[in-house]
Design a protein around this motif. Sequence first.
Motif, PDB file in Angstrom:
ATOM      1  N   VAL A  11      -3.794 -14.716   4.727  1.00  0.00           N
ATOM      2  CA  VAL A  11      -2.782 -14.369   3.736  1.00  0.00           C
ATOM      3  C   VAL A  11      -1.453 -14.218   4.462  1.00  0.00           C
ATOM      4  O   VAL A  11      -1.299 -13.326   5.306  1.00  0.00           O
ATOM      5  CB  VAL A  11      -3.138 -13.068   2.994  1.00  0.00           C
ATOM      6  N   GLY A  14       1.031 -10.259   3.896  1.00  0.00           N
ATOM      7  CA  GLY A  14      -0.056  -9.514   3.282  1.00  0.00           C
ATOM      8  C   GLY A  14      -0.008  -8.018   3.432  1.00  0.00           C
ATOM      9  O   GLY A  14      -0.961  -7.337   3.050  1.00  0.00           O
ATOM     10  N   SER A  15       1.065  -7.458   3.954  1.00  0.00           N
ATOM     11  CA  SER A  15       1.032  -6.033   4.282  1.00  0.00           C
ATOM     12  C   SER A  15       1.308  -5.121   3.097  1.00  0.00           C
ATOM     13  O   SER A  15       0.902  -3.960   3.103  1.00  0.00           O
ATOM     14  CB  SER A  15       2.045  -5.731   5.402  1.00  0.00           C
ATOM     15  N   GLY A  19       0.533  -9.178  -1.773  1.00  0.00           N
ATOM     16  CA  GLY A  19      -0.195  -9.640  -0.595  1.00  0.00           C
ATOM     17  C   GLY A  19      -1.282  -8.675  -0.169  1.00  0.00           C
ATOM     18  O   GLY A  19      -2.409  -9.082   0.143  1.00  0.00           O
ATOM     19  N   ALA A  20      -0.974  -7.383  -0.161  1.00  0.00           N
ATOM     20  CA  ALA A  20      -1.969  -6.383   0.226  1.00  0.00           C
ATOM     21  C   ALA A  20      -3.119  -6.345  -0.770  1.00  0.00           C
ATOM     22  O   ALA A  20      -4.288  -6.188  -0.382  1.00  0.00           O
ATOM     23  CB  ALA A  20      -1.318  -5.008   0.335  1.00  0.00           C
ATOM     24  N   ILE A  22      -4.230  -8.856  -2.448  1.00  0.00           N
ATOM     25  CA  ILE A  22      -5.032 -10.050  -2.171  1.00  0.00           C
ATOM     26  C   ILE A  22      -5.893  -9.839  -0.933  1.00  0.00           C
ATOM     27  O   ILE A  22      -7.067 -10.223  -0.902  1.00  0.00           O
ATOM     28  CB  ILE A  22      -4.114 -11.274  -2.037  1.00  0.00           C
ATOM     29  N   VAL A  23      -5.331  -9.230   0.102  1.00  0.00           N
ATOM     30  CA  VAL A  23      -6.111  -8.919   1.304  1.00  0.00           C
ATOM     31  C   VAL A  23      -7.289  -8.024   0.937  1.00  0.00           C
ATOM     32  O   VAL A  23      -8.431  -8.253   1.363  1.00  0.00           O
ATOM     33  CB  VAL A  23      -5.225  -8.246   2.368  1.00  0.00           C
ATOM     34  N   PHE A  35      -3.997 -11.351   7.984  1.00  0.00           N
ATOM     35  CA  PHE A  35      -2.752 -11.420   7.223  1.00  0.00           C
ATOM     36  C   PHE A  35      -1.569 -11.278   8.164  1.00  0.00           C
ATOM     37  O   PHE A  35      -1.679 -10.699   9.243  1.00  0.00           O
ATOM     38  CB  PHE A  35      -2.700 -10.351   6.129  1.00  0.00           C
ATOM     39  N   TYR A  37       2.563 -10.173   8.773  1.00  0.00           N
ATOM     40  CA  TYR A  37       3.621  -9.263   8.330  1.00  0.00           C
ATOM     41  C   TYR A  37       4.815  -9.515   9.229  1.00  0.00           C
ATOM     42  O   TYR A  37       4.697 -10.059  10.337  1.00  0.00           O
ATOM     43  CB  TYR A  37       3.165  -7.809   8.402  1.00  0.00           C
ATOM     44  N   ASN A  82       1.999 -15.875   0.456  1.00  0.00           N
ATOM     45  CA  ASN A  82       2.636 -14.853  -0.376  1.00  0.00           C
ATOM     46  C   ASN A  82       3.989 -14.408   0.163  1.00  0.00           C
ATOM     47  O   ASN A  82       4.792 -13.864  -0.591  1.00  0.00           O
ATOM     48  CB  ASN A  82       1.711 -13.640  -0.500  1.00  0.00           C
ATOM     49  N   ALA A 210      -4.209 -10.627  -7.699  1.00  0.00           N
ATOM     50  CA  ALA A 210      -5.261 -10.858  -6.709  1.00  0.00           C
ATOM     51  C   ALA A 210      -6.519 -11.422  -7.357  1.00  0.00           C
ATOM     52  O   ALA A 210      -7.194 -12.286  -6.786  1.00  0.00           O
ATOM     53  CB  ALA A 210      -5.590  -9.556  -5.973  1.00  0.00           C
TER      54      ALA A 210
END
Length: 237
Positions: A11, A14-15, A19-20, A22-23, A35, A37, A82, A210
Amino acid sequence: MTDFTDKNVLVLGGSRGIGAAIVRRFSRDGARVAFTYAGAQAAAETLFAETGAEAVRTDSADRDALTATVAGRGPLDVLVINAGALVMGDPLTLDADAIDRMIDVNVRAPYHAAVEAARTMPEGGRIIVIGSTNGDRMPFAGGAAYALTKSAIQGMVRGLARDFGARGITVNNIQPGPTDTDMNPAAGPMADTMHGFMAIKRHIHADEVAGLAAYLAGPEAGMITGSMQTIDGGFGA
């Protein structure tokens, strides 16, 4: 819930926020997730502690660093792009360098990341870009450059879907409307205005985006490609 056990997922961006979410979703569904960042190190460390997903510091505006990160995680079963930038305001006064960086992050990075991933992606792989409903509609003044980047993603997704289709690799664009994140909180000053354009008058939850990403990455979505999957509560209806 889709079983992503042993699937290799990356991802980009993703942070936090979408994004997070989805992670968390892919991690919960059994995938091996990493992911990227850029600046949110504390958030990245917290998400790693929560999910076990590997955090990789990468600036999506740096093409060489980005493609090296994608190549280093391959072969990928799923790539979710993302990472994004938002610059809005009077085009006569906006900083040109900020606009160019937004284009680097929102347009050039998704293209180069998708192409790099496809070099080693196995048959049936998935490439998912998180775009925006503003690719279809920009109802506010000051959003021309941002809308430009999100419309560009539409053309890229359609083209790459044809380029990679013979290998069963799907390429799709998720287009969220107003989503409750740090960038656009549900209690923010623009919330009432945005809800005024929507049929369902609330912000989207990041988990809902997500969930759509997980569906597009799963086996039931094998014939969905080159598509714009809008999740906006009717914002663009």
